[in-house]
Motif scaffolding. Structure first.
Motif, short mmCIF file in Angstrom:
data_model
loop_
_atom_site.label_atom_id
_atom_site.label_comp_id
_atom_site.label_asym_id
_atom_site.label_seq_id
_atom_site.Cartn_x
_atom_site.Cartn_y
_atom_site.Cartn_z
N SER A 176 0.82 -1.19 0.00
CA SER A 176 0.00 0.00 0.00
C SER A 176 0.87 1.26 0.00
O SER A 176 0.62 2.19 -0.75
N GLY A 182 -0.94 -3.86 -2.05
CA GLY A 182 -1.70 -3.16 -1.04
C GLY A 182 -2.95 -3.88 -0.59
O GLY A 182 -3.48 -3.63 0.48
N PHE A 183 -3.43 -4.78 -1.44
CA PHE A 183 -4.61 -5.55 -1.04
C PHE A 183 -4.57 -6.91 -1.72
O PHE A 183 -4.37 -6.99 -2.93
N LYS A 242 -12.80 0.47 -7.76
CA LYS A 242 -11.96 1.39 -7.00
C LYS A 242 -12.43 2.82 -7.22
O LYS A 242 -12.49 3.61 -6.30
N GLY A 277 -15.50 3.25 -5.11
CA GLY A 277 -15.30 3.16 -3.66
C GLY A 277 -14.50 4.33 -3.17
O GLY A 277 -14.40 4.57 -2.00
N LEU A 300 -1.67 4.80 5.90
CA LEU A 300 -2.03 4.08 4.68
C LEU A 300 -3.38 4.63 4.24
O LEU A 300 -4.41 4.28 4.82
N ASP A 311 -5.29 4.17 1.78
CA ASP A 311 -6.28 3.26 1.20
C ASP A 311 -6.90 2.33 2.23
O ASP A 311 -7.79 1.55 1.91
N LYS A 312 -6.35 2.34 3.45
CA LYS A 312 -6.84 1.40 4.46
C LYS A 312 -7.75 2.12 5.45
O LYS A 312 -7.83 3.35 5.47
N ARG A 348 -12.22 5.01 4.50
CA ARG A 348 -10.81 5.08 4.09
C ARG A 348 -10.15 6.26 4.79
O ARG A 348 -10.72 7.35 4.82
#
Lengths: 316, 505
Positions: A195, A262-263, A313, A316, B346, B348-349, B394
Motif C-alpha cells: 500500500s 496493497g490488497f 476502485k 469506492g 495508509l 487506502d486502508k 478510508r
C-alpha cells in the motif's frame, strides 16, 4: 461488486458447463479439474503474497521446470545407493523444497537488498532457469527411472477418501495462506508494504525482510507444486511449466488482488485459478469453441477482471 | 520609482476555500530591477509568485502588464506575456540534453524534421548571453545544481522573458554557485529584465536586491528600496505577531529533572552534523530552523529511520544503540513523521489497520485479535476525539486534522517514553491545533519527554520549554526562557546578526 464479481463469474461458468455437458459435474471431472488446478493454484497462493506486497515474480514457471529437472537428476543419481523406496522420494522432496526456497531467496535478495526492479530480476531468472533445465536435459527430456516413477505415481494419482493428494495439498496451502493473509501480522505487513512502503517503514515494519519472505515462500510453494507435478509425467523438459507464471499472476488478479499491491485475498486467488481451469475444461468437453482459443478467452477474462477492479476502485 | 512597472499587482487577494491567504498585495516589478520577496514559511510568497506567473488566478484585485489590466488564464498566457517562473525544484527533464531541455515543448522545425542547427545556434547564443560555458549536448542529469539553474535561466531567455521569477534560487546552491548565479542576475538586470526572487538568506537579499518587499501572514508589511533596510530590520519585519492563548501554560522551570534522552555527536550523512542535546523528563523541547536545516533528518537518524552515526545515545541513563526503527521503539523512543499522507498513514486502508500497524505485536503474536483492535480503536476515537463519518472509512477521506489525530493515536500505541513530533499541526485547523498542543503538554506533565519540530515559529515559541535552533545541519543555539523570541530564533536560523542577539536578549 469487487467481492462478488469473481464468485459470480465462477457460478456462471459452472452453470454453463453443466448445461453444455452432463458429465461436467461428475466426480471424475471435478477431481480432474481440481487436480490440474493444484499446480498453478499452489503457486498462485504464494504469488498472492508477492503481489500484495507490491512485488512480482515472472520466474515461477521456469523455476518449476528447473526444480523438476534437478529433482529427477538427484533421484536418478541416488537410486543405486538408496534403491526404490520412501527415503529416495523424501530426498527428492527435500531437494525440491530447498531448491525452491533458495531460488526464491535469490530473487528476493536481488530485489530487496540490491534494490533492482522485481520485473527485471525475475525476467532474468526466468531465462536462467529455463536455460538451465534445457541444458540439464541436453535439449531433450529428463526422465525419472521407470521403477521410481511407478513408486512415486500415487503422490499425484492416489489420495485418501477418494480425494487425490494434489487437491489435499492445494486445500491445505489455501487454508494456511488465507489465515496468514487475513488474520496474521505477516499478511497485514504485506498489505501495508504494498500500500505504501514508506508508511510501512516509518511504522516499524521490516520492509526488506517481509518482502524477502514473500519471495522465499513463493519459491517454497513452487517446490511443493513440483513435488506434486513430477509423478504425473515422470519427466521434465524445456517445455515444462511454460506460461505457469502468467497463469498464476492472472489467477491472482482475477481473484481481486490488486496488481500494484496493497490488497490481496487468497480465497479470491482460488476462485481465479478455478475460473481459468474451468474455461479450459469446458472448451475441452464441448466442441462449441476450439480448445485452441483457450488462451484468447483467458486473456479476455484477465483484462475484464482488471477493468472491473478499476471501476470498483473509482466508485469506492 | 519613475520607471513604469512591467508587471504589477494591485490589491490582489487569494482565497483557498473560505480561507483568505493573501490580503490585498500591491507590488511593482520594473525593468532592470531586482525585487526580493521575503517572509516566513506560509506568509504567502509562493502564492504571490504563482499569481504573477499566471499559475494561479487571484481571487480579487488586478494584475497590470505594462499598465494594462490582464488576466492570465494559465501558465502559458504568462509565458506568452514574457513572464517566466523558475521553481525551486528544477523543472528539467534529467535524461535530455541542455539543448533539448531549452526547446522542450517548442522545438523548432524545418518541415517535418527538427531544425537542429538553428536550435544549436540559439542555445549557444542564450548560454553565451549569461556567460555560461556548458556544452549544449550535456545531459542535464550530469550538471551541478548551479548549472541547472543556469539552464533554467537560458530557457527563460529563449522564451524572451521580460520578467523572471525565481523561487528560492539559492536554496540548493553552494556559496560559490550562488556568486555565479548573482553575476548572471546582474547581467540580466543590466539587459533590462525585471527580476523577482525569494530567499531565506537575508545576506543575499541585501547584496542583490534593489527593492525589498516583506510579506507576513499574507499581508504586505514592508516595501521599499533595499538600501534603506538592514538585515535586522528585515528579520523584525518578517516576525512580530502576538502569541494567543492557543498554547497551554508552561510549567515553571524545574531544574535538576532527570535527563531522559542524551544525544552526543549525532550525524546524518550530508544532512546533519555533530548534534548533541539533552531532553529532560516532563519537558517539551522545540527544534526550529529553516526547511532544509536538517531537523527532520537528524531526528529520523536518531530513531533509526535513516543511516546515522553518533558517539553516544543514552535513554534514561542507559547507553543504547539504535540502527532500526524497532530499536528506537524498544527503548521507548518514537518519531511521528511530518508527512502524514506519504509516510504516516495508509490512505487506502481503514482506521483500524492504521491505528495498530506500528504496534501490531500487541494484538497477537502470529494471529491478530480483531476484537482487541476494535476496542483500541474505540478508545483512540474517544481519547483523541477523532471524527470520522464511518468507522470503516478510508483514512484518505478523513480531514487533515482527523488524520493527524489518528497518526498521534497510532504512535501512542507504541507507548513511547520519548515522543518526537515533526510538524504536528501542518495544514490543520486552529481548533485541532489546540487539542494537539494540549495533548502534548499533558504527555509532558505525565513524565514523558517531547521534542517538537516545527516550521511555525509561533508553535515553537508557544509550546516549548527550551528551543534548539538548527542551521545548515548544525546545532546553532539552544535557547531558554526569555531568549525564546521569534526575533532571536530567526536570527540564529538564518545566521544573521547573532552578535546583536546578546544585546537584544
Amino acid at each position: 461488486m469487487s467481492v462478488l464479481g469473481p464468485v459470480i463469474a465462477l457460478v456462471v461458468l459452472i452453470l454453463v458447463g453443466t448445461a453444455l455437458n452432463s458429465n461436467f459435474l461428475s466426480a471424475a471431472n471435478i477431481t480432474n479439474v481440481l487436480a490440474r488446478s493444484a499446480f498453478i493454484g499452489i503457486i498462485a497462493v504464494g504469488m498472492t503474497f508477492v503481489i500484495t506486497a507490491g512485488g512480482l515474480d515472472l520466474s515461477v514457471g521456469s523455476m518449476a521446470a528447473f526444480i523438476a529437472g534437478l529433482m529427477i537428476l538427484v533421484m536418478n543419481a541416488a537410486l543405486p545407493v538408496l534403491g526404490v523406496g520412501i527415503p529416495i522420494i523424501l530426498l527428492g522432496m527435500v531437494v525440491a523444497l530447498v531448491a525452491g526456497i533458495a531460488a526464491g531467496l535469490l530473487n528476493g535478495f536481488l530485489i530487496t537488498t540490491l534494490g533492482i526492479e522485481a520485473f527485471i530480476v525475475t525476467l532474468g531468472s526466468m531465462g536462467i532457469y529455463r536455460s538451465l533445465v534445457t541444458w540439464l536435459a541436453d535439449g531433450g527430456t529428463l526422465s525419472l527411472d521407470f521403477g521410481l516413477r511407478t513408486f512415486y505415481r500415487p503422490v499425484y494419482f492416489g489420495g485418501i477418501f477418494g480425494v487425490s493428494w494434489p487437491i489435499i495439498v492445494f486445500a491445505l496451502t489455501v487454508i494456511v495462506g488465507e489465515v496468514l493473509m487475513s488474520r496474521a501480522r505477516f499478511g497485514r505487513h504485506c498489505a501495508a508494504i504494498g500500500s505504501n512502503e514508506n508508511v510501512a517503514h516509518y511504522s516499524n515494519v521490516n520492509v526488506n525482510r517481509t518482502r524477502l519472505l514473500t519471495y522465499a515462500m513463493l519459491g517454497m510453494l513452487v517446490g511443493v507444486a513440483t513435488i506434486m507435478y513430477v509423478p504425473r509425467l515422470g519427466s521434465a523438459s524445456a517445455s515444462t511449466g511454460v506460461l505457469w507464471e502468467l497463469e498464476a499472476i492472472a489467477a491472482v488478479i482475477i481473484g481481486g488482488t490488486i496488481l500494484k499491491g496493497g490488497f490481496g485475498r487468497v480465497w479470491g486467488t482460488v476462485i481465479g485459478v478455478l475460473i481459468l481451469s474451468m474455461i479450459d475444461n469446458i472448451l475441452n468437453l464441448t466442441d462449441l469453441v476450439s480448445p485452441y482459443l483457450n488462451g484468447a478467452i483467458q486473456g479476455v477474462i484477465i483484462i475484464l477482471a482488471v477493468i472491473l477492479q478499476r471501476e470498483a476502485k473509482a466508485k469506492g | 520609482m519613475t520607471t513604469p512597472s512591467v508587471l504589477a499587482l494591485r490589491q490582489v487577494t487569494k482565497s483557498f476555500g473560505p480561507v483568505e491567504v493573501l490580503h490585498g498585495v500591491t507590488l511593482d516589478l520594473r525593468a532592470g530591477e531586482v525585487l526580493a520577496l521575503i517572509g516566513e514559511n506560509g506568509a504567502g510568497k509562493s502564492t504571490t509568485m504563482k499569481i504573477l506567473a499566471g499559475i494561479e488566478a487571484p481571487s480579487g484585485g488586478r494584475i497590470l502588464l505594462d499598465g494594462e489590466e490582464v488576466s492570465f488564464g494559465s501558465l502559458h498566457d504568462g509565458e506568452e506575456a514574457g513572464v517566466v517562473m523558475i521553481h525551486q525544484e528544477f523543472n528539467l527533464a534529467e535524461q535530455l540534453t541542455v539543448e533539448q531541455n531549452i526547446f522542450l515543448g517548442r522545438e523548432l522545425r524545418k518541415g517535418l524534421l527538427l531544425d537542429k542547427a538553428q536550435m544549436r545556434r540559439l542555445t549557444r547564443e542564450y548560454l553565451a548571453r549569461i556567460d555560461c560555458q556548458i556544452d549544449p549536448d550535456t545531459l542535464v542529469s550530469k550538471l551541478s545544481n548551479s548549472d541547472k539553474q543556469m539552464v533554467e535561466i537560458a530557457k527563460a531567455l529563449s522564451r524572451d522573458a521580460r520578467v523572471l521569477i525565481m523561487d528560492e534560487p539559492t536554496a540548493v546552491l553552494t556559496g560559490s554557485e550562488t556568486r555565479i548565479l548573482f553575476e548572471q542576475v546582474r547581467a540580466l538586470k543590466a539587459s533590462g529584465t525585471a527580476i523577482l526572487f525569494t530567499s531565506h538568506k537575508l545576506g543575499e537579499v541585501a547584496e542583490i536586491a534593489d527593492t525589498v518587499t516583506v510579506l507576513r501572514d499574507g499581508t504586505l508589511v514592508h516595501d521599499g528600496p533595499a538600501r534603506d533596510i538592514t538585515e535586522d530590520q528585515m528579520a523584525t519585519a518578517m516576525v512580530g505577531r502576538d502569541v494567543s492563548d492557543l498554547y497551554p501554560d508552561k510549567p515553571a522551570a524545574a531544574p535538576g529533572r532527570e535527563v531522559l534522552l542524551r544525544v552526543e555527536g549525532l550525524s546524518v550523512p550530508d544532512r546533519a552534523n555533530d548534534i548533541s542535546f539533552e531532553l529532560h523528563r516532563g519537558e517539551i523541547l522545540g527544534i526550529a530552523g529553516l526547511i532544509g536545516s536538517g531537523r527532520t533528518e537528524a531526528m529520523e537518524g536518531l530513531c533509526g529511520l535513516r543511516p546515522a552515526t553518533s558517539t553516544r545515545i543514552e535513554i534514561a541513563g542507559t547507553p543504547v544503540s539504535i540502527s532500526r526503527p524497532g530499536d528506537a521503539l524498544a527503548h521507548g523512543l518514537c518519531y511521528l513523521t511530518e508527512d502524514r499522507k506519504l509516510r504516516g498513514l495508509l490512505l487506502d486502508k481503514g482506521m483500524r489497520e492504521n491505528l495498530t500497524l506500528q504496534a501490531l505485536h500487541k494484538y497477537g503474536r502470529v494471529l491478530i485479535d480483531f476484537s482487541a483492535e476494535e476496542r483500541a480503536l474505540d478508545q483512540a476515537i474517544d481519547e483523541f476525539d477523532i471524527r470520522a463519518g464511518a468507522r470503516t472509512m478510508r483514512v484518505g477521506n478523513l480531514s487533515g486534522g482527523n488524520q493527524q489525530k489518528l497518526l498521534l493515536a497510532k504512535v501512542m500505541q507504541s507507548e513511547p517514553m520519548i515522543l518526537i513530533v515533526d510538524e504536528p499541526t501542518r495544514g490543520i485547523d486552529i481548533g485541532t491545533k489546540q487539542q494537539i498542543y494540549a495533548f502534548l503538554r499533558k504527555l509532558a506533565e505525565d513524565g514523558h519527554g517531547i521534542v517538537v519540530i516545527s516550521s511555525e515559529m509561533q508553535e515553537v515559541i508557544g509550546l516549548s520549554d527550551r528551543v534548539m535552533v538548527m542551521r545548515s545541519g548544525r546545532l546553532a543555539k539552544v535557547l531558554t526562557g526569555d531568549q525564546i523570541t521569534e526575533d532571536i530564533i530567526v536570527r540564529h536560523a538564518m545566521g544573521v546578526g547573532t552578535g546583536s542577539t546578546e544585546r537584544v536578549a
